[in-house]
Design a protein around this motif. Structure first.
Motif, PDB file in Angstrom:
ATOM      1  N   MET A   1      85.113  35.754  70.927  1.00 22.30           N
ATOM      2  CA  MET A   1      84.014  36.527  70.348  1.00 22.30           C
ATOM      3  C   MET A   1      83.560  37.576  71.359  1.00 22.30           C
ATOM      4  N   ILE A   4      79.191  37.948  73.996  1.00 22.46           N
ATOM      5  CA  ILE A   4      78.826  36.577  74.356  1.00 22.46           C
ATOM      6  C   ILE A   4      77.336  36.344  74.209  1.00 22.46           C
ATOM      7  N   ASP A   7      76.379  35.488  70.647  1.00 22.18           N
ATOM      8  CA  ASP A   7      77.223  34.527  69.953  1.00 22.18           C
ATOM      9  C   ASP A   7      76.406  33.422  69.304  1.00 22.18           C
ATOM     10  N   ASP A  70      85.683  27.670  66.991  1.00 22.96           N
ATOM     11  CA  ASP A  70      85.512  29.124  67.012  1.00 22.96           C
ATOM     12  C   ASP A  70      84.279  29.563  67.803  1.00 22.96           C
ATOM     13  N   PHE A  71      83.469  28.600  68.226  1.00 22.81           N
ATOM     14  CA  PHE A  71      82.251  28.931  68.962  1.00 22.81           C
ATOM     15  C   PHE A  71      82.563  29.146  70.443  1.00 22.81           C
ATOM     16  N   TYR A  72      81.844  30.082  71.040  1.00 22.62           N
ATOM     17  CA  TYR A  72      81.968  30.292  72.484  1.00 22.62           C
ATOM     18  C   TYR A  72      81.106  29.287  73.241  1.00 22.62           C
ATOM     19  N   ARG A  73      79.936  28.976  72.692  1.00 23.89           N
ATOM     20  CA  ARG A  73      78.956  28.153  73.407  1.00 23.89           C
ATOM     21  C   ARG A  73      78.551  26.954  72.556  1.00 23.89           C
ATOM     22  N   ASP A  96      88.621  23.713  73.737  1.00 21.99           N
ATOM     23  CA  ASP A  96      88.574  24.921  74.570  1.00 21.99           C
ATOM     24  C   ASP A  96      87.311  25.747  74.376  1.00 21.99           C
ATOM     25  N   ILE A  97      86.171  25.070  74.212  1.00 20.93           N
ATOM     26  CA  ILE A  97      84.895  25.777  74.161  1.00 20.93           C
ATOM     27  C   ILE A  97      84.611  26.328  75.553  1.00 20.93           C
ATOM     28  N   ASP A  98      84.311  27.609  75.640  1.00 26.40           N
ATOM     29  CA  ASP A  98      84.180  28.273  76.942  1.00 26.40           C
ATOM     30  C   ASP A  98      82.932  27.888  77.727  1.00 26.40           C
ATOM     31  N   ASP A  99      81.850  27.586  77.021  1.00 25.50           N
ATOM     32  CA  ASP A  99      80.576  27.355  77.701  1.00 25.50           C
ATOM     33  C   ASP A  99      79.900  26.128  77.103  1.00 25.50           C
TER      34      ASP A  99
END
Length: 220
Positions: A1, A4, A7, A70-73, A96-99
């Protein structure tokens, strides 16, 4: 996304912490997907949160179906059920969630969450207890620990600083802290400068290493 900062956020676990967080995020205009495995909780919040579902967050297929990947956080607000907290966090790592933010109820719980891949650990009860302890035991009006050994504190200026330009006080050399902002009675906080002259009745915001902030606040 791409953006950020704007998001959407998925909040899993709608106890007191998770609910408060989800509602505050929604209030600030952030799109929130709230998940809890208790239908009654979900029903009670359905009128206040746009996207809220009852689902088992320890089931990776359920998380995938909800589009959590699909979520970043993401925030894991589960506290009481340690197994669910740890498993849910590990599944977010697998997705693999980034945050990933996760609530912990003890230092040991926090260490486990860190080891399995949570990027940020929140200890609400511990942090609040620590903050209140500083306020009760000293002369601080407010206190915020912003890093392992750095804090901001709201306090009153000691007599030695009143009536003298801050640049002439050698405050940082003597006490290891900096006055970053000043609030006059009836006014808002403004940035402090070397020319700022403190007065009785002012409130100051100081920053510095925790022990030095504590020591300086005792001089108020």
């Amino acid at each position: 996304m791409a953006d950020i900062g704007n998001d959407p956020v998925v909040v899993i676990g709608l106890g007191r912490f998770g609910t408060s967080l989800a509602l505050e995020l929604a209030k600030r205009g952030t799109e929130v997907l709230a998940i809890d495995n208790r239908p009654k909780i979900v029903q009670s919040l359905s009128g206040r949160l746009t996207h809220i579902v009852s689902a088992d967050a320890t089931d990776i297929d359920a998380l995938r179906e909800l589009g959590v990947a699909d979520f970043y956080r993401a925030v894991v607000g589960i506290g009481g059920d340690l197994e669910a907290s740890i498993l849910t966090t590990s599944l977010l790592v697998e997705l693999d969630i980034d945050d990933i933010w996760a609530k912990a109820i003890s230092r040991q719980h926090a260490r486990i969450l860190e080891r399995i891949g949570a990027h940020h650990i929140v200890l609400p009860e511990h942090d609040m207890g620590e903050r209140v302890a500083h306020l009760v035991s000293g002369r601080m009006l407010d206190y915020l620990e912003v890093d392992e050994n750095f804090a901001l504190a709201k306090t009153l200026p000691p007599k030695e600083l009143v009536g003298i330009p801050l640049g002439d006080t050698r405050l940082r050399a003597k006490h290891g802290v900096t006055v970053v902002s000043v609030k006059r009675p009836g006014e808002d906080f403004t940035y402090a400068t070397t020319e700022t002259i403190l007065e009785y009745g002012d409130v100051i915001l100081i920053a510095g290493p925790i022990t030095k902030v504590e020591r300086f606040a005792e001089r108020a």
